[in-house]
Design a protein around this motif. Structure first.
Motif, PDB file in Angstrom:
ATOM      1  N   PHE A  30       0.101   4.545  -2.290  1.00 31.18           N
ATOM      2  CA  PHE A  30      -0.043   5.886  -1.710  1.00 31.18           C
ATOM      3  C   PHE A  30       0.905   6.867  -2.390  1.00 31.18           C
ATOM      4  CE2 PHE A  30       0.970   9.290   1.150  1.00 31.18           C
ATOM      5  CZ  PHE A  30      -0.203   9.578   1.823  1.00 31.18           C
ATOM      6  N   TYR A  89       0.799  -1.221   0.000  1.00 35.63           N
ATOM      7  CA  TYR A  89       0.000   0.000   0.000  1.00 35.63           C
ATOM      8  C   TYR A  89       0.837   1.280   0.000  1.00 35.63           C
ATOM      9  CZ  TYR A  89      -3.269   3.656   1.004  1.00 35.63           C
ATOM     10  OH  TYR A  89      -3.978   4.828   0.937  1.00 35.63           O
ATOM     11  N   PRO A  90       1.955   1.376   0.724  1.00 33.45           N
ATOM     12  CA  PRO A  90       2.750   2.605   0.627  1.00 33.45           C
ATOM     13  C   PRO A  90       3.150   2.963  -0.805  1.00 33.45           C
ATOM     14  CG  PRO A  90       3.465   1.336   2.500  1.00 33.45           C
ATOM     15  CD  PRO A  90       2.480   0.472   1.770  1.00 33.45           C
ATOM     16  N   ALA A  96      -3.992  13.439   0.818  1.00 28.98           N
ATOM     17  CA  ALA A  96      -3.462  12.565   1.863  1.00 28.98           C
ATOM     18  C   ALA A  96      -4.586  12.057   2.760  1.00 28.98           C
ATOM     19  CB  ALA A  96      -2.422  13.320   2.688  1.00 28.98           C
ATOM     20  N   GLY A  97      -5.570  12.914   3.035  1.00 25.34           N
ATOM     21  CA  GLY A  97      -6.692  12.488   3.864  1.00 25.34           C
ATOM     22  C   GLY A  97      -7.503  11.386   3.224  1.00 25.34           C
ATOM     23  N   LEU A 130      -6.460   9.255   0.942  1.00 23.38           N
ATOM     24  CA  LEU A 130      -5.661   8.031   0.849  1.00 23.38           C
ATOM     25  C   LEU A 130      -5.490   7.369   2.211  1.00 23.38           C
ATOM     26  CD1 LEU A 130      -2.962   9.244  -1.703  1.00 23.38           C
ATOM     27  CD2 LEU A 130      -4.789   7.594  -2.107  1.00 23.38           C
ATOM     28  N   LYS A 131      -5.539   8.159   3.275  1.00 25.32           N
ATOM     29  CA  LYS A 131      -5.484   7.561   4.613  1.00 25.32           C
ATOM     30  C   LYS A 131      -6.750   6.755   4.870  1.00 25.32           C
ATOM     31  CE  LYS A 131      -4.758   8.689   9.481  1.00 25.32           C
ATOM     32  NZ  LYS A 131      -4.520   9.773  10.478  1.00 25.32           N
ATOM     33  N   ALA A 132      -7.884   7.273   4.390  1.00 20.61           N
ATOM     34  CA  ALA A 132      -9.155   6.551   4.511  1.00 20.61           C
ATOM     35  C   ALA A 132      -9.474   5.866   3.188  1.00 20.61           C
ATOM     36  CB  ALA A 132     -10.263   7.522   4.901  1.00 20.61           C
ATOM     37  N   TYR A 133      -8.508   5.108   2.667  1.00 21.30           N
ATOM     38  CA  TYR A 133      -8.624   4.563   1.317  1.00 21.30           C
ATOM     39  C   TYR A 133      -9.786   3.587   1.157  1.00 21.30           C
ATOM     40  CZ  TYR A 133      -6.307   0.385   3.153  1.00 21.30           C
ATOM     41  OH  TYR A 133      -5.981  -0.733   3.881  1.00 21.30           O
TER      42      TYR A 133
END
Length: 258
Positions: free
Chosen positions: A69, A65-66, A80-81, A83-86
């Motif tokens: 991202f 996943y990184p 970024a928000g 992708l954090k809650a993908y």
């Protein structure tokens, strides 16, 4: 010469019918995307492709996943928000719904992953055709889709394909790598279906607690003789135990000594 910087002249690369239908600006973008592999992914013959689910871990890129991202964070529309809650993204839902079909892998200097992503549940006609180029390390180089949104950005169909590939890689890592000593997987065993408890976790935990209480042997209370021996041992020890101050036969000595 490092393959990460090597580019094949576009004049030497055969182009697909899809490419021929692009305008001049879209062609330039497409040429830049495929320049590191020197082949139009839409022209890769089936004999050079293998279903990702049938690939060994050595036949797949080291995607995680990184890597997804880092690739998507550079794309307009992905924050970024988000992708954090993908798991709330459309792309992840496409993957979970099984809309990513025919996930195929081709190994050259880099991996070329292709897929077909259907547009709606149950409608398999006219799927979107997707490809991504990935380094063996898992670094995502580029991606493309035949949908309109992918002409100058990375669409949800490309991201869904990356999520599907990530799942394949994780499954292969889980099944092919030897378990670490004392890890849960090293202690895992297959139970007969009749012995498996399929009840909800809370109910299963309650049942286990009740069984453990029922299986605990009852401890009988001490006899009068045992209690007297215990109090005598306290009194003879010289310690001023508070309990002796309220017991007949011991309290007098306890009070006189204080």
């Amino acid at each position: 010469m490092p393959h990460s910087t090597e580019k094949v002249p576009q004049s030497e690369t055969m182009k697909s019918d899809y490419y021929q239908g692009l305008d001049s600006i879209a062609r330039q973008r497409y040429d830049a995307k495929i320049s590191t592999v020197g082949v139009d992914p839409y022209l890769i013959p089936p004999t050079e492709q293998k279903a990702a689910r049938e690939c060994s871990i050595e036949e797949l890129p080291g995607l995680c996943y990184p890597d997804i991202f880092m690739f998507l964070i550079e794309v307009p529309g992905y924050s970024a928000g988000a992708l954090k809650a993908y798991k709330s993204m459309d792309a992840y839902r496409f993957f979970l719904r099984g809309w990513v079909r025919s996930l195929l892998c081709t190994r050259k200097d880099k991996f070329i992953i292709t897929s077909k992503v259907i547009q709606f549940e149950g409608i398999t006609e006219n799927p979107h055709h997707v490809w991504t180029i990935i380094e063996p390390s898992g670094l995502v180089v580029s991606g493309h889709c035949t949908c309109m949104a992918s002409s100058d950005v990375v669409c949800s169909h490309v991201a869904a394909t990356l999520f599907a590939l990530d799942a394949c890689v994780r499954i292969q890592q889980e099944t092919s790598s030897p378990p670490l000593p004392n890890s849960p997987r090293s202690r895992r065993c297959v139970e007969p279906a009749r012995d498996v408890n399929f009840s909800y976790p809370n109910k299963r935990r309650k049942t286990i607690d009740e069984n453990s209480r029922q299986s605990t042997p009852a401890v009988p209370p001490p006899t009068a003789e045992e209690m007297k021996q215990f109090y005598d041992s306290l009194a003879s020890s010289g310690a001023k135990s508070v309990i002796l101050s309220v017991l007949p036969g011991y309290c007098e000595e306890f009070n006189s000594s204080t």
